[in-house]
Design a protein around this motif. Structure first.
Motif, PDB file in Angstrom:
ATOM      1  N   GLU A  79     -14.334  -8.499 -17.619  1.00 25.00           N
ATOM      2  CA  GLU A  79     -14.989  -9.082 -18.795  1.00 25.00           C
ATOM      3  C   GLU A  79     -14.369  -8.571 -20.089  1.00 25.00           C
ATOM      4  O   GLU A  79     -14.295  -9.296 -21.077  1.00 25.00           O
ATOM      5  CB  GLU A  79     -16.484  -8.746 -18.751  1.00 25.00           C
ATOM      6  CG  GLU A  79     -17.343  -9.681 -19.557  1.00 25.00           C
ATOM      7  CD  GLU A  79     -18.806  -9.447 -19.245  1.00 25.00           C
ATOM      8  OE1 GLU A  79     -19.352  -8.411 -19.706  1.00 25.00           O
ATOM      9  OE2 GLU A  79     -19.395 -10.290 -18.540  1.00 25.00           O
ATOM     10  N   ALA A  80     -13.873  -7.341 -20.063  1.00 27.42           N
ATOM     11  CA  ALA A  80     -13.239  -6.736 -21.241  1.00 27.42           C
ATOM     12  C   ALA A  80     -11.770  -7.136 -21.388  1.00 27.42           C
ATOM     13  O   ALA A  80     -11.088  -6.691 -22.301  1.00 27.42           O
ATOM     14  CB  ALA A  80     -13.362  -5.217 -21.182  1.00 27.42           C
ATOM     15  N   GLY A  81     -11.264  -7.979 -20.454  1.00 26.66           N
ATOM     16  CA  GLY A  81      -9.896  -8.459 -20.578  1.00 26.66           C
ATOM     17  C   GLY A  81      -8.892  -7.820 -19.639  1.00 26.66           C
ATOM     18  O   GLY A  81      -7.742  -8.246 -19.576  1.00 26.66           O
ATOM     19  N   TRP A  82      -9.301  -6.793 -18.907  1.00 24.10           N
ATOM     20  CA  TRP A  82      -8.407  -6.132 -17.956  1.00 24.10           C
ATOM     21  C   TRP A  82      -8.085  -7.073 -16.806  1.00 24.10           C
ATOM     22  O   TRP A  82      -8.908  -7.891 -16.400  1.00 24.10           O
ATOM     23  CB  TRP A  82      -9.085  -4.873 -17.422  1.00 24.10           C
ATOM     24  CG  TRP A  82      -8.379  -4.207 -16.284  1.00 24.10           C
ATOM     25  CD1 TRP A  82      -7.376  -3.296 -16.370  1.00 24.10           C
ATOM     26  CD2 TRP A  82      -8.640  -4.380 -14.886  1.00 24.10           C
ATOM     27  NE1 TRP A  82      -6.990  -2.894 -15.109  1.00 24.10           N
ATOM     28  CE2 TRP A  82      -7.746  -3.549 -14.188  1.00 24.10           C
ATOM     29  CE3 TRP A  82      -9.530  -5.166 -14.165  1.00 24.10           C
ATOM     30  CZ2 TRP A  82      -7.726  -3.475 -12.794  1.00 24.10           C
ATOM     31  CZ3 TRP A  82      -9.501  -5.099 -12.786  1.00 24.10           C
ATOM     32  CH2 TRP A  82      -8.610  -4.255 -12.118  1.00 24.10           C
ATOM     33  N   ARG A  83      -6.883  -6.988 -16.276  1.00 25.55           N
ATOM     34  CA  ARG A  83      -6.488  -7.712 -15.074  1.00 25.55           C
ATOM     35  C   ARG A  83      -5.796  -6.740 -14.136  1.00 25.55           C
ATOM     36  O   ARG A  83      -5.056  -5.861 -14.581  1.00 25.55           O
ATOM     37  CB  ARG A  83      -5.551  -8.889 -15.390  1.00 25.55           C
ATOM     38  CG  ARG A  83      -6.195  -9.992 -16.214  1.00 25.55           C
ATOM     39  CD  ARG A  83      -7.368 -10.622 -15.476  1.00 25.55           C
ATOM     40  NE  ARG A  83      -8.058 -11.644 -16.234  1.00 25.55           N
ATOM     41  CZ  ARG A  83      -9.168 -11.469 -16.931  1.00 25.55           C
ATOM     42  NH1 ARG A  83      -9.727 -10.270 -16.998  1.00 25.55           N
ATOM     43  NH2 ARG A  83      -9.750 -12.466 -17.556  1.00 25.55           N
ATOM     44  N   PRO A  84      -6.028  -6.865 -12.827  1.00 23.16           N
ATOM     45  CA  PRO A  84      -5.414  -5.923 -11.880  1.00 23.16           C
ATOM     46  C   PRO A  84      -3.900  -6.044 -11.871  1.00 23.16           C
ATOM     47  O   PRO A  84      -3.349  -7.137 -12.011  1.00 23.16           O
ATOM     48  CB  PRO A  84      -6.015  -6.335 -10.531  1.00 23.16           C
ATOM     49  CG  PRO A  84      -6.531  -7.715 -10.727  1.00 23.16           C
ATOM     50  CD  PRO A  84      -6.853  -7.871 -12.175  1.00 23.16           C
ATOM     51  N   THR A  85      -3.247  -4.909 -11.726  1.00 21.43           N
ATOM     52  CA  THR A  85      -1.783  -4.857 -11.662  1.00 21.43           C
ATOM     53  C   THR A  85      -1.348  -4.884 -10.197  1.00 21.43           C
ATOM     54  O   THR A  85      -2.174  -4.815  -9.283  1.00 21.43           O
ATOM     55  CB  THR A  85      -1.261  -3.563 -12.308  1.00 21.43           C
ATOM     56  OG1 THR A  85      -1.719  -2.455 -11.501  1.00 21.43           O
ATOM     57  CG2 THR A  85      -1.743  -3.398 -13.736  1.00 21.43           C
ATOM     58  N   GLU A  86      -0.036  -4.932  -9.992  1.00 25.06           N
ATOM     59  CA  GLU A  86       0.497  -4.864  -8.627  1.00 25.06           C
ATOM     60  C   GLU A  86       0.054  -3.584  -7.932  1.00 25.06           C
ATOM     61  O   GLU A  86      -0.257  -3.589  -6.745  1.00 25.06           O
ATOM     62  CB  GLU A  86       2.024  -4.959  -8.653  1.00 25.06           C
ATOM     63  CG  GLU A  86       2.534  -6.344  -8.973  1.00 25.06           C
ATOM     64  CD  GLU A  86       2.115  -7.384  -7.939  1.00 25.06           C
ATOM     65  OE1 GLU A  86       2.218  -7.115  -6.727  1.00 25.06           O
ATOM     66  OE2 GLU A  86       1.683  -8.467  -8.351  1.00 25.06           O
ATOM     67  N   VAL A  87       0.020  -2.492  -8.666  1.00 25.86           N
ATOM     68  CA  VAL A  87      -0.416  -1.210  -8.094  1.00 25.86           C
ATOM     69  C   VAL A  87      -1.881  -1.305  -7.669  1.00 25.86           C
ATOM     70  O   VAL A  87      -2.256  -0.854  -6.583  1.00 25.86           O
ATOM     71  CB  VAL A  87      -0.202  -0.056  -9.101  1.00 25.86           C
ATOM     72  CG1 VAL A  87      -0.830   1.242  -8.593  1.00 25.86           C
ATOM     73  CG2 VAL A  87       1.271   0.142  -9.380  1.00 25.86           C
ATOM     74  N   ASP A  88      -2.725  -1.918  -8.516  1.00 28.29           N
ATOM     75  CA  ASP A  88      -4.144  -2.072  -8.182  1.00 28.29           C
ATOM     76  C   ASP A  88      -4.332  -2.909  -6.916  1.00 28.29           C
ATOM     77  O   ASP A  88      -5.294  -2.714  -6.172  1.00 28.29           O
ATOM     78  CB  ASP A  88      -4.906  -2.755  -9.321  1.00 28.29           C
ATOM     79  CG  ASP A  88      -4.913  -1.953 -10.602  1.00 28.29           C
ATOM     80  OD1 ASP A  88      -5.066  -0.715 -10.528  1.00 28.29           O
ATOM     81  OD2 ASP A  88      -4.769  -2.567 -11.678  1.00 28.29           O
ATOM     82  N   LEU A  89      -3.414  -3.835  -6.683  1.00 28.85           N
ATOM     83  CA  LEU A  89      -3.557  -4.786  -5.576  1.00 28.85           C
ATOM     84  C   LEU A  89      -2.745  -4.421  -4.339  1.00 28.85           C
ATOM     85  O   LEU A  89      -2.654  -5.213  -3.407  1.00 28.85           O
ATOM     86  CB  LEU A  89      -3.162  -6.189  -6.055  1.00 28.85           C
ATOM     87  CG  LEU A  89      -4.048  -6.769  -7.153  1.00 28.85           C
ATOM     88  CD1 LEU A  89      -3.452  -8.056  -7.681  1.00 28.85           C
ATOM     89  CD2 LEU A  89      -5.464  -6.980  -6.645  1.00 28.85           C
ATOM     90  N   GLU A  90      -2.176  -3.211  -4.311  1.00 26.71           N
ATOM     91  CA  GLU A  90      -1.347  -2.799  -3.168  1.00 26.71           C
ATOM     92  C   GLU A  90      -2.068  -2.934  -1.835  1.00 26.71           C
ATOM     93  O   GLU A  90      -1.471  -3.291  -0.830  1.00 26.71           O
ATOM     94  CB  GLU A  90      -0.860  -1.360  -3.338  1.00 26.71           C
ATOM     95  CG  GLU A  90       0.323  -1.242  -4.254  1.00 26.71           C
ATOM     96  CD  GLU A  90       0.781   0.199  -4.420  1.00 26.71           C
ATOM     97  OE1 GLU A  90       0.118   1.128  -3.915  1.00 26.71           O
ATOM     98  OE2 GLU A  90       1.814   0.397  -5.084  1.00 26.71           O
ATOM     99  N   GLU A  91      -3.352  -2.650  -1.818  1.00 24.20           N
ATOM    100  CA  GLU A  91      -4.111  -2.700  -0.567  1.00 24.20           C
ATOM    101  C   GLU A  91      -4.968  -3.958  -0.454  1.00 24.20           C
ATOM    102  O   GLU A  91      -5.798  -4.061   0.460  1.00 24.20           O
ATOM    103  CB  GLU A  91      -4.966  -1.449  -0.427  1.00 24.20           C
ATOM    104  CG  GLU A  91      -4.121  -0.196  -0.286  1.00 24.20           C
ATOM    105  CD  GLU A  91      -4.946   1.056  -0.065  1.00 24.20           C
ATOM    106  OE1 GLU A  91      -6.119   0.956   0.335  1.00 24.20           O
ATOM    107  OE2 GLU A  91      -4.398   2.147  -0.292  1.00 24.20           O
ATOM    108  N   ALA A  92      -4.770  -4.911  -1.354  1.00 18.06           N
ATOM    109  CA  ALA A  92      -5.558  -6.152  -1.309  1.00 18.06           C
ATOM    110  C   ALA A  92      -5.211  -6.949  -0.058  1.00 18.06           C
ATOM    111  O   ALA A  92      -4.062  -6.994   0.377  1.00 18.06           O
ATOM    112  CB  ALA A  92      -5.293  -6.988  -2.558  1.00 18.06           C
TER     113      ALA A  92
END
Length: 117
Positions: free
Chosen positions: A19-32
């Motif tokens: 909601e504050a504008g953040w979007r997940p990065t590749e690092v955040d999604l490594e285990e997605a």
């Protein structure tokens, strides 16, 4: 109960950041978990939006046809989704065929259009 409370708190924190504008990065999604041939559906019992598709690398269910936990957020480009339980990398959407399509039309799948959630 503790596991459910942790999932809810984690999802709520991610939703606040989104909601504050953040979007997940590749690092955040490594285990997605990957989701192929996916489409959006509604759980018949809970009436909540879910995703249905072929999981790739799910830590509990492995690689198989799954229905996700409730969908909380889907990126505008339909490449990332956040459910109550986890992040998903949305890969190839399911090719939808309508009753009025001819067999020639079925050979060229159409874009299913924008998801609304």
């Amino acid at each position: 109960m503790k596991e459910l409370a942790e999932k809810i708190m984690s999802a709520a924190a991610d939703l606040r950041r989104l909601e504050a504008g953040w979007r997940p990065t590749e690092v955040d999604l490594e285990e997605a978990v990957g989701l192929d041939d996916w489409l959006q559906g509604i759980d018949c019992e809970t009436k909540q939006h879910v995703l249905i598709g072929q999981s790739v690398g799910h830590p509990i269910l492995g690689d198989q046809l799954i229905t996700t936990s409730p969908v909380l957020w889907i990126s505008q480009d339909r490449k990332i989704a956040r459910t109550l339980s986890r992040w998903y990398r949305l890969r190839k959407p399911a090719a939808l065929v309508t009753a009025h399509q001819t067999s020639a039309d079925r050979a060229k799948p159409e874009d299913p259009g924008p998801l609304r959630g």
